[in-house]
Each structure stands twice: as C-alpha cells, then as structure tokens.
Design an enzyme around this catalytic site. Structure first.
Site, mmCIF file in Angstrom:
data_model
loop_
_atom_site.group_PDB
_atom_site.id
_atom_site.type_symbol
_atom_site.label_atom_id
_atom_site.label_comp_id
_atom_site.label_asym_id
_atom_site.label_seq_id
_atom_site.Cartn_x
_atom_site.Cartn_y
_atom_site.Cartn_z
ATOM 1 C CG HIS A 1 -8.702 -2.791 -1.908
ATOM 2 N ND1 HIS A 1 -9.690 -1.902 -2.638
ATOM 3 C CD2 HIS A 1 -8.444 -2.156 -0.778
ATOM 4 C CE1 HIS A 1 -9.755 -0.811 -1.980
ATOM 5 N NE2 HIS A 1 -9.253 -0.764 -0.847
ATOM 6 C CG HIS B 1 -7.025 -2.764 3.867
ATOM 7 N ND1 HIS B 1 -6.025 -1.376 3.201
ATOM 8 C CD2 HIS B 1 -8.000 -2.192 3.391
ATOM 9 C CE1 HIS B 1 -6.831 -0.743 2.703
ATOM 10 N NE2 HIS B 1 -7.999 -1.054 2.669
ATOM 11 C CG ASN C 1 -12.411 -0.403 4.589
ATOM 12 O OD1 ASN C 1 -12.655 -0.810 5.697
ATOM 13 N ND2 ASN C 1 -11.258 0.533 4.222
ATOM 14 C CG ASP D 1 -2.146 0.938 1.047
ATOM 15 O OD1 ASP D 1 -1.708 2.058 1.075
ATOM 16 O OD2 ASP D 1 -3.145 0.653 1.520
ATOM 17 C CD GLN E 1 -14.826 0.347 -1.718
ATOM 18 O OE1 GLN E 1 -16.163 0.061 -1.392
ATOM 19 N NE2 GLN E 1 -14.641 -0.309 -2.766
HETATM 20 P P1 5GP Z 1 -9.789 1.830 0.941
HETATM 21 O O1 5GP Z 1 -9.864 2.970 1.908
HETATM 22 O O2 5GP Z 1 -10.744 1.901 -0.501
HETATM 23 O O3 5GP Z 1 -10.110 0.596 1.725
HETATM 24 O O4 5GP Z 1 -8.183 1.610 0.624
HETATM 25 C C1 5GP Z 1 -7.533 2.110 -0.463
HETATM 26 C C2 5GP Z 1 -6.091 2.010 -0.246
HETATM 27 O O5 5GP Z 1 -5.510 1.932 -1.316
HETATM 28 C C3 5GP Z 1 -5.428 3.105 0.686
HETATM 29 O O6 5GP Z 1 -4.906 2.375 1.863
HETATM 30 C C4 5GP Z 1 -4.290 3.862 -0.083
HETATM 31 O O7 5GP Z 1 -3.354 4.025 0.485
HETATM 32 C C5 5GP Z 1 -4.247 2.797 -1.322
HETATM 33 N N1 5GP Z 1 -3.872 3.014 -2.564
HETATM 34 C C6 5GP Z 1 -4.448 4.212 -3.276
HETATM 35 N N2 5GP Z 1 -3.837 4.422 -4.383
HETATM 36 C C7 5GP Z 1 -2.587 3.616 -4.658
HETATM 37 C C8 5GP Z 1 -1.919 3.112 -5.271
HETATM 38 O O8 5GP Z 1 -1.773 4.052 -6.473
HETATM 39 N N3 5GP Z 1 -1.003 2.421 -5.347
HETATM 40 C C9 5GP Z 1 -1.065 1.552 -4.159
HETATM 41 N N4 5GP Z 1 -0.086 0.450 -4.122
HETATM 42 N N5 5GP Z 1 -1.738 1.936 -3.248
HETATM 43 C C10 5GP Z 1 -2.912 2.879 -3.560
#
Ligand code: 5GP
Ligand code: ZN
Length: 136
Positions: free
Chosen positions: A101, A103, A88, A32, A95
């Site tokens: 995805h 974590h 999420n 991440d 999310q």
């Molecule tokens: P969510 O909040 O949707 O559950 O998690 C999204 C996650 O994606 C966040 O922890 C954020 O840091 C990660 N993320 C967002 N953009 C990128 C990216 O371009 N590359 C990677 N490796 N992670 C990303």
C-alpha cells in the site's frame, strides 16, 4: 491473488468496512484508520502483493499515477500545505500490514512534525563505492 489472513484482502472483498475514496478494477483508495494527519489515505491494489518487490511494475506505475491524481484532488479539497507520499517495505522499514500500500498524507503548516531524519555522514570513498555498486 488473495491471502486469507490479510486484513486488506478482507477490506477489498468488502468483508471489513472502509471509507472508500476511489475504486476501480485494480485499486481501492481508503482513509487510514490511524491517520498521521487529517485526510491520510491509502492506495491499495486489489490483488495481494506483499511489498514493492512482489508488485508487478505495471501496477507500480499505475499506483503512482493514481497517487498523483489523489494528491492533487485531496490538496484542492483539504487545502493542505504539503503532501507526503510514502510506502514501507519490511518490518525494519515500518511496514505493519503486509499487503502493498502507498500512504497519501496531507501536511499542514501547524501540523505535527514527522518523517524527518538526521543526515548521516559517510566518507567520500564509501559514497563513491556505494554509487558504483548501486548503478543499474
Ligand atoms: P504500514 O505501517 O504497513 O505502512 O501501514 C499500515 C497502515 O494501515 C497504518 O497506517 C494503519 O493505520 C492502517 N490500517 C491498519 N488496519 C487498517 C484497517 O483495518 N483499515 C484501514 N483503513 N486502515 C488500516
Ligand atoms: Zn492482502
């Protein structure tokens, strides 16, 4: 199975770089970019599904098997003291990237506190009603 505006679809296609830990036909696992802790990684299905509701059950099962494999390996390599696996769905649930995805978050004894909630209280009648309504 691709969304042209989706950043994870672009990563899966190799159009945006990522630090990949594992890859097979169906999944990519990558670090991440905004880690909650050292080693925070994401399991990303290669096909675009917005969330758990869209994700086919079979892939959901495979994602969890992969989570177990990665968590075991990462714990050995990192020597972390605990491990959160979380996922999420929807803005209200936190999310921010709308491509399913999971974590993988290693946790450390002296790490920052996170993922804690205050226990709510509902009446026995409400709890009974909920349990009845939610039975499958
Ligand atoms: P969510 O909040 O949707 O559950 O998690 C999204 C996650 O994606 C966040 O922890 C954020 O840091 C990660 N993320 C967002 N953009 C990128 C990216 O371009 N590359 C990677 N490796 N992670 C990303
Ligand atoms: Zn996508």
């Amino acid at each position: 199975m691709r969304d042209e505006n989706c950043i994870f679809c672009k990563i899966v296609a190799g159009e945006i770089p990522s630090r990949t830990l594992f890859e097979d036909e169906d999944f990519k696992v990558m670090l991440d970019v905004g880690p909650a802790a050292k080693g925070h990684a994401l399991i990303v299905p290669k096909a675009h599904y917005t969330d758990i509701y869209e994700l086919p059950s079979e892939l959901a099962g495979e994602a969890m098997k992969l989570a177990k494999r990665m968590a075991t390996h990462m714990t050995t390599v990192l020597g972390c003291d605990g491990f959160n696996i979380l996922q999420n769905n929807g803005v209200e649930a936190g999310q921010t990237v709308f491509h399913y995805h999971m974590h993988l978050i290693p946790r450390y004894k002296d790490g920052n506190e996170m993922i804690l909630w205050k226990a709510n209280q509902f009446s026995d009648a409400e709890m009974d009603e909920l349990a009845e309504k939610l039975k499958v």
